[in-house]
Design an enzyme around this catalytic site. Sequence first.
Site, PDB file in Angstrom:
ATOM      1  N   GLU A  70     116.647 -16.662 -32.373  1.00  0.00           N
ATOM      2  CA  GLU A  70     115.632 -15.782 -32.960  1.00  0.00           C
ATOM      3  C   GLU A  70     116.214 -14.805 -33.983  1.00  0.00           C
ATOM      4  O   GLU A  70     115.628 -13.751 -34.234  1.00  0.00           O
ATOM      5  CB  GLU A  70     114.913 -15.021 -31.839  1.00  0.00           C
ATOM      6  CG  GLU A  70     114.108 -15.946 -30.953  1.00  0.00           C
ATOM      7  CD  GLU A  70     113.681 -15.257 -29.670  1.00  0.00           C
ATOM      8  OE1 GLU A  70     112.522 -14.849 -29.604  1.00  0.00           O
ATOM      9  OE2 GLU A  70     114.499 -15.113 -28.763  1.00  0.00           O
TER      10      GLU A  70
ATOM     11  N   SER B 114     110.565 -17.367 -28.047  1.00  0.00           N
ATOM     12  CA  SER B 114     109.857 -17.889 -29.223  1.00  0.00           C
ATOM     13  C   SER B 114     109.435 -19.348 -29.067  1.00  0.00           C
ATOM     14  O   SER B 114     109.301 -20.068 -30.056  1.00  0.00           O
ATOM     15  CB  SER B 114     110.716 -17.759 -30.490  1.00  0.00           C
ATOM     16  OG  SER B 114     110.830 -16.416 -30.858  1.00  0.00           O
TER      17      SER B 114
ATOM     18  N   TYR C 203     105.089 -18.161 -35.899  1.00  0.00           N
ATOM     19  CA  TYR C 203     105.670 -17.469 -37.052  1.00  0.00           C
ATOM     20  C   TYR C 203     105.151 -17.904 -38.412  1.00  0.00           C
ATOM     21  O   TYR C 203     105.526 -17.320 -39.418  1.00  0.00           O
ATOM     22  CB  TYR C 203     107.206 -17.571 -37.014  1.00  0.00           C
ATOM     23  CG  TYR C 203     107.755 -16.895 -35.778  1.00  0.00           C
ATOM     24  CD1 TYR C 203     107.555 -15.531 -35.580  1.00  0.00           C
ATOM     25  CD2 TYR C 203     108.417 -17.601 -34.789  1.00  0.00           C
ATOM     26  CE1 TYR C 203     108.014 -14.897 -34.436  1.00  0.00           C
ATOM     27  CE2 TYR C 203     108.888 -16.981 -33.639  1.00  0.00           C
ATOM     28  CZ  TYR C 203     108.680 -15.629 -33.474  1.00  0.00           C
ATOM     29  OH  TYR C 203     109.132 -14.997 -32.347  1.00  0.00           O
TER      30      TYR C 203
ATOM     31  N   ARG D  83     106.218  -6.810 -23.359  1.00  0.00           N
ATOM     32  CA  ARG D  83     105.012  -7.622 -23.592  1.00  0.00           C
ATOM     33  C   ARG D  83     104.989  -8.774 -22.605  1.00  0.00           C
ATOM     34  O   ARG D  83     105.975  -9.513 -22.488  1.00  0.00           O
ATOM     35  CB  ARG D  83     104.992  -8.165 -25.022  1.00  0.00           C
ATOM     36  CG  ARG D  83     103.591  -8.544 -25.509  1.00  0.00           C
ATOM     37  CD  ARG D  83     103.617  -9.398 -26.754  1.00  0.00           C
ATOM     38  NE  ARG D  83     104.040 -10.748 -26.416  1.00  0.00           N
ATOM     39  CZ  ARG D  83     105.030 -11.404 -27.011  1.00  0.00           C
ATOM     40  NH1 ARG D  83     105.701 -10.877 -28.003  1.00  0.00           N
ATOM     41  NH2 ARG D  83     105.333 -12.627 -26.607  1.00  0.00           N
TER      42      ARG D  83
ATOM     43  N   ASP E 148     103.366 -12.297 -21.280  1.00  0.00           N
ATOM     44  CA  ASP E 148     102.617 -13.477 -21.723  1.00  0.00           C
ATOM     45  C   ASP E 148     101.949 -14.133 -20.525  1.00  0.00           C
ATOM     46  O   ASP E 148     102.560 -14.287 -19.467  1.00  0.00           O
ATOM     47  CB  ASP E 148     103.564 -14.494 -22.378  1.00  0.00           C
ATOM     48  CG  ASP E 148     104.161 -13.982 -23.678  1.00  0.00           C
ATOM     49  OD1 ASP E 148     103.603 -13.036 -24.262  1.00  0.00           O
ATOM     50  OD2 ASP E 148     105.188 -14.547 -24.109  1.00  0.00           O
TER      51      ASP E 148
ATOM     52  N   GLU F   2     105.936 -14.791 -18.464  1.00  0.00           N
ATOM     53  CA  GLU F   2     107.220 -14.100 -18.667  1.00  0.00           C
ATOM     54  C   GLU F   2     106.959 -12.693 -19.162  1.00  0.00           C
ATOM     55  O   GLU F   2     105.881 -12.376 -19.649  1.00  0.00           O
ATOM     56  CB  GLU F   2     108.068 -14.849 -19.701  1.00  0.00           C
ATOM     57  CG  GLU F   2     107.381 -14.919 -21.058  1.00  0.00           C
ATOM     58  CD  GLU F   2     108.349 -15.018 -22.229  1.00  0.00           C
ATOM     59  OE1 GLU F   2     109.561 -14.896 -22.026  1.00  0.00           O
ATOM     60  OE2 GLU F   2     107.853 -15.189 -23.354  1.00  0.00           O
TER      61      GLU F   2
ATOM     62  N   GLY G  76     108.725  -8.921 -30.258  1.00  0.00           N
ATOM     63  CA  GLY G  76     108.769  -8.894 -31.720  1.00  0.00           C
ATOM     64  C   GLY G  76     108.246  -7.574 -32.257  1.00  0.00           C
ATOM     65  O   GLY G  76     107.256  -7.034 -31.767  1.00  0.00           O
TER      66      GLY G  76
HETATM   67  N1  LIG Z   1     103.510 -23.330 -17.342  1.00  0.00           N
HETATM   68  C1  LIG Z   1     102.978 -23.363 -18.553  1.00  0.00           C
HETATM   69  N2  LIG Z   1     101.722 -23.844 -18.764  1.00  0.00           N
HETATM   70  C2  LIG Z   1     101.178 -23.914 -19.994  1.00  0.00           C
HETATM   71  N3  LIG Z   1     101.816 -23.556 -21.115  1.00  0.00           N
HETATM   72  C3  LIG Z   1     103.069 -23.060 -20.989  1.00  0.00           C
HETATM   73  C4  LIG Z   1     103.713 -22.929 -19.720  1.00  0.00           C
HETATM   74  N4  LIG Z   1     104.953 -22.419 -19.921  1.00  0.00           N
HETATM   75  C5  LIG Z   1     105.076 -22.235 -21.257  1.00  0.00           C
HETATM   76  N5  LIG Z   1     103.949 -22.613 -21.903  1.00  0.00           N
HETATM   77  C6  LIG Z   1     103.713 -22.555 -23.367  1.00  0.00           C
HETATM   78  O1  LIG Z   1     104.930 -22.280 -24.024  1.00  0.00           O
HETATM   79  C7  LIG Z   1     104.897 -20.978 -24.646  1.00  0.00           C
HETATM   80  C8  LIG Z   1     106.244 -20.298 -24.476  1.00  0.00           C
HETATM   81  O2  LIG Z   1     106.536 -20.135 -23.103  1.00  0.00           O
HETATM   82  P1  LIG Z   1     107.078 -18.783 -22.505  1.00  0.00           P
HETATM   83  O3  LIG Z   1     107.256 -18.992 -21.031  1.00  0.00           O
HETATM   84  O4  LIG Z   1     106.217 -17.627 -22.900  1.00  0.00           O
HETATM   85  O5  LIG Z   1     108.537 -18.684 -23.154  1.00  0.00           O
HETATM   86  P2  LIG Z   1     109.091 -18.078 -24.545  1.00  0.00           P
HETATM   87  O6  LIG Z   1     107.956 -17.372 -25.229  1.00  0.00           O
HETATM   88  O7  LIG Z   1     110.158 -17.144 -24.067  1.00  0.00           O
HETATM   89  O8  LIG Z   1     109.626 -19.236 -25.297  1.00  0.00           O
HETATM   90  C9  LIG Z   1     103.771 -20.244 -23.942  1.00  0.00           C
HETATM   91  O9  LIG Z   1     103.262 -19.203 -24.768  1.00  0.00           O
HETATM   92  C10 LIG Z   1     102.777 -21.384 -23.694  1.00  0.00           C
HETATM   93  O10 LIG Z   1     102.067 -21.727 -24.881  1.00  0.00           O
HETATM   94 MG   LIG Z   2     106.514 -16.144 -24.406  1.00  0.00          MG
END
Ligand SMILES: Nc1ncnc2c1ncn2[C@@H]1O[C@H](COP(=O)(O)OP(=O)(O)O)[C@@H](O)[C@H]1O
Ligand SMILES: [Mg+2]
Length: 306
Positions: A15, A141, A211, A250, A252, A268, A274
């Site tokens: 990132e 990301s 992005y 933040r 998610d 998470e 960001g």
């Molecule tokens: N268990 C899940 N079910 C559905 N979508 C997921 C899941 N885990 C991740 N995602 C998708 O991947 C994106 C990134 O995952 P995340 O766990 O937020 O990790 P990071 O943002 O740190 O890469 C999420 O915003 C979502 O769109």
């Molecule tokens: Mg995320």
Amino acid sequence: MTLHIAVLMGGWSAERQVSLSSGNGVADALESLGHRVTRIDMGRDVAAKLSEAKPDLVFNALHGTPGEDGSVQGLMDLMGLRYTHSGLATSVIAIDKVLTKQVLVPAGIPMPGGRIVKSADVHDADPLPRPYVLKPVNEGSSVGVAIVTDAGNYGNPIARDATGPWQEFDELLAEPYVRGRELTTAVLGDRALGVTELRPKSGWYDYDAKYTDGMTDHIFPAEIPDEITQACMALALQAHRVLGCRGTSRSDFRWDDERGVDGLFLLEVNTQPGMTPLSLVPEQARHTGMSYPALVQAIVDQAIGS
Ligand SMILES: Nc1ncnc2c1ncn2[C@@H]1O[C@H](COP(=O)(O)OP(=O)(O)O)[C@@H](O)[C@H]1O
Ligand SMILES: [Mg+2]
């Protein structure tokens, strides 16, 4: 109060570019507020650069490893420097999606079940029933996130030569795929700011959707039942407190809109979210009447305890 603030940005994580945008946005805002700013693109000589600069405060605008995982926090602790955002222990836990579950799920925060799998094994058999998600334990990301569909988008089982995170990482976190909607909530200090729904115009919320300007609609306030808005805000605030976050974080979420509040899952907590002027935390702050410079100043105030 006017301060000398070193803004740490860049670094060498996946990132890096996002961090440079965050850092330069923050630095411009700090200058507009009258602070003296030293911009530091972090390299291995970061300790020397910080010793030389002797700032009153370090604004941490790094994302990913090592700026978000506790390493930089530990260095600044050793150097006796004050810095923005979360400290060492919180950062170590929050960067790791497995440790985060281990801390937050017992506190009553719903997160998808998950387990660590050896990447080599995903070619022999699916670790979970489809659809499921494979992702690195400590990237951000959406880097390295693979959604394995019922239709067999990577082969059936996943083909050895299919392009995906199994080629790059020895181990991955497997989670059940939560269908439905993508939501996020910023916390600043002791307050959750609101809920934004992210609607990618095509596909899912991957790196490009995050992005590339115009690829994702940001809907604020999210058009969801009040019960879900309140639940996101309460869970984000609780997660921030249980993890011991400082300044801003933040959270998610995925929300399965066919299951009511039982369909809401925290994915998470980002301790270094960001901070580009177009990022989600500044956007939510703006909707609550707080300009970008005011947000940056509020994060500074949290760090110096004023
Ligand atoms: N268990 C899940 N079910 C559905 N979508 C997921 C899941 N885990 C991740 N995602 C998708 O991947 C994106 C990134 O995952 P995340 O766990 O937020 O990790 P990071 O943002 O740190 O890469 C999420 O915003 C979502 O769109
Ligand atoms: Mg995320």
